[in-house]
Design a protein around this motif. Structure first.
Motif, PDB file in Angstrom:
ATOM      1  N   LYS A 182      73.234  -9.530  50.055  1.00 14.21           N
ATOM      2  CA  LYS A 182      73.420  -8.569  51.145  1.00 14.21           C
ATOM      3  C   LYS A 182      74.575  -7.616  50.838  1.00 14.21           C
ATOM      4  O   LYS A 182      74.476  -6.400  51.054  1.00 14.21           O
ATOM      5  CB  LYS A 182      73.679  -9.318  52.454  1.00 14.21           C
ATOM      6  CG  LYS A 182      72.485 -10.093  52.985  1.00 14.21           C
ATOM      7  CD  LYS A 182      72.841 -10.868  54.250  1.00 14.21           C
ATOM      8  CE  LYS A 182      71.656 -11.685  54.750  1.00 14.21           C
ATOM      9  NZ  LYS A 182      72.008 -12.495  55.943  1.00 14.21           N
ATOM     10  N   LEU A 183      75.686  -8.155  50.342  1.00 13.12           N
ATOM     11  CA  LEU A 183      76.823  -7.318  49.989  1.00 13.12           C
ATOM     12  C   LEU A 183      76.450  -6.302  48.910  1.00 13.12           C
ATOM     13  O   LEU A 183      76.767  -5.111  49.014  1.00 13.12           O
ATOM     14  CB  LEU A 183      77.990  -8.185  49.497  1.00 13.12           C
ATOM     15  CG  LEU A 183      78.723  -9.038  50.535  1.00 13.12           C
ATOM     16  CD1 LEU A 183      79.635 -10.043  49.840  1.00 13.12           C
ATOM     17  CD2 LEU A 183      79.534  -8.164  51.489  1.00 13.12           C
ATOM     18  N   LEU A 184      75.761  -6.773  47.868  1.00 10.12           N
ATOM     19  CA  LEU A 184      75.398  -5.888  46.755  1.00 10.12           C
ATOM     20  C   LEU A 184      74.369  -4.850  47.178  1.00 10.12           C
ATOM     21  O   LEU A 184      74.456  -3.689  46.773  1.00 10.12           O
ATOM     22  CB  LEU A 184      74.892  -6.734  45.582  1.00 10.12           C
ATOM     23  CG  LEU A 184      75.965  -7.586  44.888  1.00 10.12           C
ATOM     24  CD1 LEU A 184      75.336  -8.661  44.029  1.00 10.12           C
ATOM     25  CD2 LEU A 184      76.891  -6.705  44.053  1.00 10.12           C
ATOM     26  N   ASP A 185      73.383  -5.260  47.988  1.00 11.85           N
ATOM     27  CA  ASP A 185      72.385  -4.297  48.479  1.00 11.85           C
ATOM     28  C   ASP A 185      73.055  -3.206  49.317  1.00 11.85           C
ATOM     29  O   ASP A 185      72.652  -2.039  49.276  1.00 11.85           O
ATOM     30  CB  ASP A 185      71.323  -5.003  49.321  1.00 11.85           C
ATOM     31  CG  ASP A 185      70.263  -5.699  48.469  1.00 11.85           C
ATOM     32  OD1 ASP A 185      70.122  -5.329  47.285  1.00 11.85           O
ATOM     33  OD2 ASP A 185      69.574  -6.601  48.993  1.00 11.85           O
ATOM     34  N   ALA A 186      74.075  -3.592  50.089  1.00  9.45           N
ATOM     35  CA  ALA A 186      74.758  -2.642  50.968  1.00  9.45           C
ATOM     36  C   ALA A 186      75.836  -1.840  50.242  1.00  9.45           C
ATOM     37  O   ALA A 186      76.395  -0.899  50.808  1.00  9.45           O
ATOM     38  CB  ALA A 186      75.377  -3.382  52.150  1.00  9.45           C
ATOM     39  N   GLY A 187      76.139  -2.224  48.994  1.00  8.72           N
ATOM     40  CA  GLY A 187      77.196  -1.548  48.262  1.00  8.72           C
ATOM     41  C   GLY A 187      78.574  -1.831  48.811  1.00  8.72           C
ATOM     42  O   GLY A 187      79.490  -1.006  48.690  1.00  8.72           O
TER      43      GLY A 187
ATOM     44  N   GLY B  67      88.575 -19.099  52.973  1.00  7.60           N
ATOM     45  CA  GLY B  67      88.738 -18.957  54.412  1.00  7.60           C
ATOM     46  C   GLY B  67      88.453 -17.560  54.921  1.00  7.60           C
ATOM     47  O   GLY B  67      88.373 -17.350  56.138  1.00  7.60           O
ATOM     48  N   PHE B  68      88.273 -16.598  54.012  1.00  5.50           N
ATOM     49  CA  PHE B  68      87.995 -15.214  54.423  1.00  5.50           C
ATOM     50  C   PHE B  68      86.517 -15.045  54.708  1.00  5.50           C
ATOM     51  O   PHE B  68      85.660 -15.451  53.906  1.00  5.50           O
ATOM     52  CB  PHE B  68      88.451 -14.227  53.346  1.00  5.50           C
ATOM     53  CG  PHE B  68      88.263 -12.780  53.728  1.00  5.50           C
ATOM     54  CD1 PHE B  68      89.215 -12.141  54.522  1.00  5.50           C
ATOM     55  CD2 PHE B  68      87.132 -12.082  53.352  1.00  5.50           C
ATOM     56  CE1 PHE B  68      89.027 -10.805  54.883  1.00  5.50           C
ATOM     57  CE2 PHE B  68      86.934 -10.767  53.714  1.00  5.50           C
ATOM     58  CZ  PHE B  68      87.897 -10.123  54.478  1.00  5.50           C
ATOM     59  N   ASP B  69      86.182 -14.414  55.827  1.00  6.00           N
ATOM     60  CA  ASP B  69      84.782 -14.214  56.245  1.00  6.00           C
ATOM     61  C   ASP B  69      84.210 -12.988  55.538  1.00  6.00           C
ATOM     62  O   ASP B  69      84.398 -11.850  55.998  1.00  6.00           O
ATOM     63  CB  ASP B  69      84.707 -14.042  57.762  1.00  6.00           C
ATOM     64  CG  ASP B  69      83.277 -13.786  58.239  1.00  6.00           C
ATOM     65  OD1 ASP B  69      82.326 -14.094  57.478  1.00  6.00           O
ATOM     66  OD2 ASP B  69      83.119 -13.284  59.380  1.00  6.00           O
ATOM     67  N   LEU B  70      83.514 -13.197  54.436  1.00  7.88           N
ATOM     68  CA  LEU B  70      82.910 -12.078  53.702  1.00  7.88           C
ATOM     69  C   LEU B  70      81.815 -11.405  54.519  1.00  7.88           C
ATOM     70  O   LEU B  70      81.585 -10.205  54.399  1.00  7.88           O
ATOM     71  CB  LEU B  70      82.349 -12.569  52.366  1.00  7.88           C
ATOM     72  CG  LEU B  70      83.374 -13.083  51.340  1.00  7.88           C
ATOM     73  CD1 LEU B  70      82.656 -13.581  50.103  1.00  7.88           C
ATOM     74  CD2 LEU B  70      84.359 -11.985  50.969  1.00  7.88           C
ATOM     75  N   GLY B  71      81.132 -12.202  55.357  1.00  5.20           N
ATOM     76  CA  GLY B  71      80.077 -11.632  56.179  1.00  5.20           C
ATOM     77  C   GLY B  71      80.591 -10.576  57.132  1.00  5.20           C
ATOM     78  O   GLY B  71      79.869  -9.653  57.517  1.00  5.20           O
ATOM     79  N   GLY B  72      81.887 -10.691  57.524  1.00 11.47           N
ATOM     80  CA  GLY B  72      82.463  -9.706  58.420  1.00 11.47           C
ATOM     81  C   GLY B  72      82.522  -8.315  57.825  1.00 11.47           C
ATOM     82  O   GLY B  72      82.561  -7.316  58.552  1.00 11.47           O
ATOM     83  N   LEU B  73      82.495  -8.223  56.489  1.00 11.51           N
ATOM     84  CA  LEU B  73      82.521  -6.921  55.822  1.00 11.51           C
ATOM     85  C   LEU B  73      81.226  -6.156  56.021  1.00 11.51           C
ATOM     86  O   LEU B  73      81.188  -4.931  55.823  1.00 11.51           O
ATOM     87  CB  LEU B  73      82.792  -7.096  54.324  1.00 11.51           C
ATOM     88  CG  LEU B  73      84.122  -7.753  53.942  1.00 11.51           C
ATOM     89  CD1 LEU B  73      84.173  -7.969  52.427  1.00 11.51           C
ATOM     90  CD2 LEU B  73      85.299  -6.898  54.401  1.00 11.51           C
ATOM     91  N   LEU B  74      80.171  -6.859  56.391  1.00  7.58           N
ATOM     92  CA  LEU B  74      78.866  -6.220  56.562  1.00  7.58           C
ATOM     93  C   LEU B  74      78.667  -5.682  57.972  1.00  7.58           C
ATOM     94  O   LEU B  74      77.684  -4.997  58.250  1.00  7.58           O
ATOM     95  CB  LEU B  74      77.752  -7.221  56.241  1.00  7.58           C
ATOM     96  CG  LEU B  74      77.660  -7.664  54.777  1.00  7.58           C
ATOM     97  CD1 LEU B  74      76.803  -8.902  54.642  1.00  7.58           C
ATOM     98  CD2 LEU B  74      77.098  -6.528  53.925  1.00  7.58           C
ATOM     99  N   LYS B  75      79.580  -6.001  58.882  1.00  4.59           N
ATOM    100  CA  LYS B  75      79.411  -5.585  60.283  1.00  4.59           C
ATOM    101  C   LYS B  75      79.891  -4.155  60.477  1.00  4.59           C
ATOM    102  O   LYS B  75      80.786  -3.692  59.809  1.00  4.59           O
ATOM    103  CB  LYS B  75      80.204  -6.532  61.207  1.00  4.59           C
ATOM    104  CG  LYS B  75      79.677  -7.968  61.154  1.00  4.59           C
ATOM    105  CD  LYS B  75      80.537  -8.904  61.994  1.00  4.59           C
ATOM    106  CE  LYS B  75      80.043 -10.335  61.904  1.00  4.59           C
ATOM    107  NZ  LYS B  75      80.894 -11.289  62.638  1.00  4.59           N
TER     108      LYS B  75
END
Length: 411
Positions: free
Chosen positions: A386-391, A403-411
């Protein structure tokens, strides 16, 4: 040849089957002929080095599409057929039996061939590649003989195929040595920290690894291979030698027909070749990127997505393959899932505990995320895609902080 020319697909593997089915799903109603040079119908290749070789899968489970399933979609499957020549002017293919088959559109899904070992004795019985179902069956039979007689197995090549075969052989109780010419395993695709981790994984399971190994010859007697001779004169006894030193794209038909080829059939993002009535998909291709460079991918995903793109191109549509590439490999109880392409990476971050056997390695070029390799960490893999597809790129520090929420970067 009573029917009007339709679409002919050369190659009945993943890419060929996907193209045929995508043509039907896209509304093509004309004849589709799927030509395979093996005696079997379409089957899955990834299990060949694992479950099939281990005897944990039967022939029925290996089937990708049964002939009757293809027939229901009005796709004619012809097995044991060799195409000898493409006549672009007449728009037909010449078959080995002397007949010709006309086409309105042609799909080349011819796959790849294992590279042969260019050494004395390499043609001895028991020196085997792994690409086809027949190859895997021959290896399994010879492996059984080695287990019965207590003979060692030598794998030449520390790539994915070689390591998967080594893992399967060890699980069955065989004595295994892996010879790799490079200074580390999977050096072209894995970060050093992960390459070293895989080396220890195999050593921990009893595989003897010899890195920087130079093979000089294969020794054999009347019954077949007996050993592998190294450049320093050492001879490693062997009742089976599996050769896994890469593959070459099957682009000979295309070359002889005058299509552009460069270590594969050159295609654009939609699978089109230099002849607009001919498309290509899968391991036989080299995709031209926007910067003019060529990309060769050997994966189920690539075959599937290029098949869909090629079908769309024949239907007059543009459906470029733009998704993040992904791959996987199963060795022992570890599943490696790779997302993206790590070429050019200069920084790495490890997320999770490598000692636990569940972690991910994030590849960066500067601050830009290029790829993520996950071991027994499926959630990391899906998030990475998801991160790579979104750039979207986390920093190396964020990627390495569990402990860092990587998913939060996609919001």
């Amino acid at each position: 040849m009573s029917q009007a020319p339709g679409i002919v697909i050369v190659g009945a593997g993943q890419a060929g089957v996907q193209t045929a089915e995508a043509l039907r799903a896209g509304g093509f109603e004309g004849p589709i002929t799927l030509l395979g040079d093996e005696p079997h119908g379409p089957y899955h290749r990834p299990p060949l080095s694992k479950a099939w070789l281990a005897g944990e899968m039967d022939a029925a489970q290996l089937v990708m599409r049964a002939p009757e399933m293809l027939a229901r979609k009005n796709i004619e499957l012809r097995t044991g057929v060799t195409v000898q020549r493409i006549d672009r002017a007449a728009k037909c293919v010449a078959l080995a039996d002397g007949s010709t088959l006309p086409y309105s559109g042609l799909v080349l899904a011819t796959g790849a061939t294992p590279r042969a070992l260019p050494l004395p004795g390499a043609n001895a019985p028991g020196v085997l590649p792994l690409r086809s179902r027949a190859d895997a069956s021959a290896i399994a039979e010879r492996m059984g003989t080695c287990l019965e007689k207590g003979l060692p197995i030598v794998v030449i090549g520390g790539g994915f195929i070689g390591l998967e075969v080594a893992a399967t052989a060890r699980k069955k109780g065989a004595t295994v040595t892996v010879l790799e010419a490079a200074p580390r395993l999977l050096g072209r695709v894995l970060a050093p920290v992960l390459s070293d981790w895989y080396a220890e994984l195999h050593r921990g399971h009893g595989v003897q690894l010899m890195l920087g190994a130079q093979v000089a010859a294969i020794e054999a007697d009347a019954s077949g291979v007996t050993g592998v001779k190294l450049a320093d004169g050492t001879v490693l006894p062997a009742g089976l030698v599996v050769v896994g030193i890469g593959v070459s794209a099957n682009d000979q038909l295309a070359r002889e027909a005058g299509l552009e080829c460069d270590r594969g059939i050159v295609v654009d993002g939609c699978g089109r070749t230099s002849d607009r009535s001919i498309v290509a998909a899968g391991d036989c291709t080299a995709r031209r990127l926007a910067d003019g460079s060529l990309l060769r991918l050997e994966s189920v995903q690539n075959a599937t997505e290029q098949g869909k793109s090629a079908a769309a191109a024949l239907l007059g549509q543009d459906r470029p393959f733009t998704a993040t590439p992904w791959f996987w490999s199963d060795q022992y109880d570890k599943k490696l899932q790779m997302a993206g392409l790590s070429i050019g990476a200069d920084t790495w971050a490890v997320r999770g505990d490598m000692a636990s056997g569940s972690f991910s390695v994030y590849h960066f070029q500067g601050q830009r995320l290029l790829a993520v390799d996950s071991v027994n960490a499926a959630k990391d893999h899906l998030q990475a895609r998801k991160l790579l597809d979104a750039g979207v790129s986390p920093t190396p520090e964020q990627a390495g902080d569990a402990g860092f929420d990587l998913g939060g970067l996609l919001k």
